[in-house]
Scaffold this motif. Structure first.
Motif, short mmCIF file in Angstrom:
data_model
loop_
_atom_site.label_atom_id
_atom_site.label_comp_id
_atom_site.label_asym_id
_atom_site.label_seq_id
_atom_site.Cartn_x
_atom_site.Cartn_y
_atom_site.Cartn_z
N ASP B 267 0.84 -1.19 0.00
CA ASP B 267 0.00 0.00 0.00
C ASP B 267 0.89 1.25 0.00
OD1 ASP B 267 -1.99 1.84 0.41
OD2 ASP B 267 -1.97 1.58 2.58
N MET B 268 0.63 2.15 -0.93
CA MET B 268 1.56 3.28 -1.11
C MET B 268 1.57 4.24 0.08
SD MET B 268 0.84 4.18 -5.02
CE MET B 268 1.17 2.99 -6.29
N VAL B 269 0.43 4.33 0.75
CA VAL B 269 0.33 5.33 1.81
C VAL B 269 1.08 4.92 3.06
CG1 VAL B 269 -1.28 6.55 3.29
CG2 VAL B 269 -1.90 6.07 0.93
N THR B 270 0.94 3.65 3.43
CA THR B 270 1.37 3.25 4.77
C THR B 270 2.69 2.49 4.80
OG1 THR B 270 0.05 1.26 4.52
CG2 THR B 270 -0.98 3.10 5.63
N THR B 271 3.42 2.48 3.68
CA THR B 271 4.69 1.75 3.65
C THR B 271 5.81 2.69 3.21
OG1 THR B 271 4.19 1.01 1.43
CG2 THR B 271 3.64 -0.48 3.22
N PRO B 272 7.07 2.32 3.49
CA PRO B 272 8.19 3.23 3.19
C PRO B 272 8.29 3.58 1.70
CG PRO B 272 8.91 1.49 4.63
CD PRO B 272 7.54 1.13 4.20
N VAL B 273 8.95 4.67 1.44
CA VAL B 273 9.03 5.19 0.08
C VAL B 273 10.21 4.60 -0.68
CG1 VAL B 273 9.24 7.29 -1.28
CG2 VAL B 273 7.96 7.31 0.85
N THR B 274 11.37 4.53 0.01
CA THR B 274 12.57 4.13 -0.71
C THR B 274 12.66 2.61 -0.83
OG1 THR B 274 13.80 4.02 1.34
CG2 THR B 274 13.85 6.10 0.17
N LYS B 275 13.52 2.17 -1.77
CA LYS B 275 13.63 0.72 -2.00
C LYS B 275 14.23 0.03 -0.79
CE LYS B 275 13.40 0.76 -6.94
NZ LYS B 275 13.78 1.87 -7.80
N THR B 276 15.29 0.64 -0.21
CA THR B 276 15.88 0.07 1.00
C THR B 276 14.83 -0.03 2.09
OG1 THR B 276 17.61 1.62 0.43
CG2 THR B 276 18.04 0.17 2.28
#
Lengths: 234, 335
Positions: B267-276
Motif C-alpha cells: 500500500d503506497m500510503v502506509t509503507t516506506p518510500v525508498t527501495k531500501t
C-alpha cells in the motif's frame, strides 16, 4: 469570584477529562459499564471534597517546601477511608473497580486541585471547586462509560436495551468497545466531538461580538479554489 | 495567451498520465481474479460481501468528504473501493452482515479519515478494520470457515494450531496442490496463492508495486518458519521427525501471506518510500509473521505484522532518506 461560578467552571470550562485531560487512567480503565463509571466518579468526588476542604483549611500551616508530601498524606488518608467504606457496603463495585480505588491517591485530578486551587483559596471556595470538578468528572465518566456500555455490551446499567434474541440473531454488540482499545476509540471520538462543539461556540461568540474572524488554515485552503474559479470566470 | 500555459512551480516537472484513480482501480482489477475465485468456491455471499463492503466504504468516504467540505468526488477514486474489497477478502466466508458493514464504516471513518484521509492514514485501513472486527466479534472471524465442499473446517494454519495442541488432523485439503490453487478453507480472498501471485505479478509488471517488498516479506517469513526451532512434538510426525507444516512451500501458500505481501504490504500510503526502506519493511513483516505463526496465540500473523510495521514506517523512512544530489553528508536527525 463566587462559589457558583467556580462550580460551573469545573463542570464545563474546566472539565477535568474533556478540557484539562486529567485523570485519564481511570477514565480509560474503569468505564466498561455505567455502574463502574458512576462508582468511580462518586469515590473520586468524595475524596476530592474531603481533601480540598482539609488542605484548604490547613493551607496556612503546611510549609511550602514539603506541601506535596503533606497533600499526599491527607489524600491517602481519605482514599483509605473510601476504600474501606466501599469494601464494607459495596463489595461488588469494589471488586469491579479493583486497584483503581487505591490508585485515587495518585489521581492527578485530586493532587492537581489541591495544588492549583485548595492551597490558595478559602475552604468554602475549595468545596465549591471540588463539587464542580467532581460533577465534571462524573458527567465525563457517565458519557464515556454510557457510550461504551451501549455499543460494547448493548446494555444500560446492566439491563439489555434489546431482547437477547436480537443480539443473537440480528446484531451482536461491538465487543471491542468494552475492551481496552474501545476506551481509546470512544474517548478519542468524544474529544473530537467536544472540540468541534467548542469551535462552533467560539465562532458564534465572535460573530455575536462582531469581532473579525481569523480564518483557520482549513478555511483558507477551502477558499483558494473558489477564488481561482472566480478569476477564471472573469 | 501562450504565457498561461507555462507553469512555474516545484518539482516534479515530469508528468505522466498516472493518477490515483487509475492506479487504485488497477489494483482492484488485479485483486479481481482471487475475488472471483472466492465467489466460485464460497458462493454468492462472498460476492455480496465484496460489493457490499466496497459500497459501504465509498458511501462512508463520500459522506465524510461532504461533511468536511472537501471534494466528494474523491470518494470514487478507488482507494475506498480497495479498502472495502481487501477488507471483505480478509473476512471468513460466513461472517454476519454487521461484521463487514461496521468494519467498512470503521475502516474509512476511524482509521482513514480521523487521520486526515487519503495519504495521511498511518495504518492500512482494511487491516485495521480486520483487527477491529476481530476484537469485536472474535468468533465470527476465527471460526466459521468452510471447505469448498461445504463442510465446516479450519484454515490450513488453523489446523496447524490445532495440531500443536494435539488435535488429530485431516490432511485432505492441506496438500500443496490444494493450497496453491486455493481449494482449501480460509478467508474469501486468501485461499488461492496462484491467482494472488498472478495479480501481484500484474502490478509488478505495471511498476505499481516494487518486487523487493513482497519478495523480502515472503522469503523472510518462509525461511524463518523453516529454520526456527519449534519444540512441540505433537505437531510433527514422531517416527521421522518431519514437521509437515514447516515445509517452505506450505508456509508460503497457507494463510494470508500472498494477499498480505502483494496487496497490503505494498500500500503506497502506509509503507516506506525508498527501495531500501521497503526491503526493511518486508523483512520486518516476515520476521513478525513467522514469530506469530510459530509461537503466537493466533494461527496467522500477517495482519498484525503489517500493522506493526506500518507503525514503524515513518521511522524507516527517516533512516533511509536518500542522499541529496551533490551532498556528501546529510543530517539524519533533522526532522
Amino acid at each position: 469570584m463566587k462559589v457558583g461560578a467556580v462550580i460551573r467552571e469545573g463542570i464545563w470550562e474546566r472539565n477535568p477529562v474533556f478540557v484539562l485531560f486529567l485523570g485519564l487512567c481511570p477514565v480509560l480503565a474503569v468505564t466498561t459499564s455505567l455502574k463502574n463509571g458512576v462508582g468511580m466518579a462518586c469515590a473520586a468526588t468524595a475524596v476530592l471534597i474531603c481533601t480540598n476542604t482539609i488542605i484548604s483549611a490547613m493551607r496556612k500551616i503546611i510549609p511550602a517546601e514539603i506541601r506535596i508530601p503533606c497533600f499526599i498524606v491527607i489524600i491517602a488518608t481519605f482514599v483509605t477511608l473510601v476504600d474501606l467504606v466501599m469494601k464494607a457496603y459495596t463489595p461488588a463495585l469494589n471488586e469491579a473497580l479493583g486497584i483503581f480505588i487505591p490508585l485515587i491517591v495518585v489521581n492527578c485530578i485530586i493532587l492537581g486541585r489541591a495544588e492549583a486551587f485548595a492551597s490558595k483559596n478559602s475552604p468554602g471556595m475549595a468545596v465549591g471547586d471540588a463539587i464542580g470538578i467532581g460533577l465534571g468528572f462524573l458527567i465525563a465518566l457517565v458519557i464515556v462509560s454510557g457510550v461504551r456500555e451501549i455499543l460494547g455490551a448493548g446494555q444500560i446499567w446492566g439491563v439489555n436495551i434489546f431482547p437477547q434474541a436480537f443480539y443473537d440473531k440480528v446484531f451482536a454488540p461491538i465487543g471491542v468497545m468494552v475492551q481496552a482499545p474501545g476506551a481509546f476509540l470512544a474517548l478519542g471520538c468524544l474529544l473530537a466531538l467536544f472540540a468541534h462543539m467548542d469551535n462552533r461556540r467560539v465562532r458564534c461568540e465572535r460573530e455575536e461580538a462582531a469581532l473579525p474572524w481569523v480564518d483557520t488554515m482549513d478555511e483558507i485552503l477551502r477558499k483558494v479554489p473558489e477564488k481561482k474559479k472566480k478569476k477564471k470566470e472573469e | 495567451m501562450a504565457l498561461d500555459k507555462l507553469v512555474v512551480g516545484h518539482s516534479p516537472h515530469i508528468k505522466s498520465d498516472e493518477s490515483i484513480r487509475r492506479i487504485m482501480w488497477t489494483v482492484v482489477l488485479a485483486l479481481t481474479p482471487a475475488g472471483v475465485f472466492g465467489i466460485i468456491i464460497f458462493g454468492w455471499y462472498a460476492l455480496v460481501m465484496m460489493l457490499g463492503s466496497m459500497a459501504v466504504c465509498i458511501a462512508t468516504e463520500w459522506i465524510i468528504l461532504k461533511l468536511t467540505g472537501r471534494d466528494a468526488g474523491q470518494a470514487f477514486d478507488g482507494s475506498a473501493a480497495i479498502t472495502g474489497m481487501l477488507f471483505a477478502m480478509v473476512c471468513g466466508p460466513l461472517v454476519h452482515w454487521y461484521v463487514w458493514v461496521v468494519g467498512s464504516i470503521v475502516a474509512i471513518a476511524v482509521f482513514k479519515h480521523a487521520f486526515g484521509g487519503l495519504g495521511c492514514n498511518i495504518w492500512n485501513p482494511a487491516l485495521m478494520a480486520r483487527a477491529f472486527t476481530l476484537a469485536a466479534w472474535g468468533k465470527d472471524l476465527t471460526q466459521g470457515f468452510v471447505y469448498p465442499d461445504g463442510t465446516a473446517g479450519a484454515t490450513p494454519l488453523g489446523v496447524v494450531k490445532l495440531a500443536k495442541e494435539g488435535v488429530p488432523i485431516d490432511t485432505e485439503y492441506l496438500g500443496l496442490n490444494e493450497l496453491f490453487w486455493g481449494k482449501t478453507a480460509g478467508c474469501i480472498g486468501e485461499t488461492s496463492a496462484a491467482l494472488l501471485l498472478l495479480g501481484g505479478i500484474f502490478l509488478i509488471v505495471l511498476k505499481y508495486v516494487d518486487w523487493r517488498m513482497p519478495l523480502s516479506f515472503i522469503l523472510t517469513c518462509v525461511v524463518l518458519v523453516w529454520i526456527l526451532p519449534y519444540k512441540n512434538k505433537a505437531a510433527q510426525d514422531i517416527a521421522s521427525g518431519w514437521v509437515w507444516w514447516k515445509e517452505p512451500l506450505f508456509a508460503a501458500f497457507s494463510g494470508g501471506l500472498f494477499l498480505g505481501a502483494f496487496f497490503m504490504a505494498t500500500d503506497m500510503v502506509t509503507t516506506p518510500v525508498t527501495k531500501t526502506g521497503q526491503v526493511i519493511f518486508g523483512v520486518g513483516c516476515g520476521i513478525l509473521t513467522a514469530i506469530i505463526r510459530l509461537y503466537g496465540g493466533y494461527p496467522e500473523g500477517v495482519c498484525y505484522s503489517i500493522i506493526i510495521m506500518n507503525t514503524a514506517t515513518p521511522l524507516i523512512d527517516r533512516f533511509t532518506r536518500p542522499r541529496k544530489f551533490g551532498a556528501k553528508e546529510y543530517a539524519r536527525t533533522t526532522s
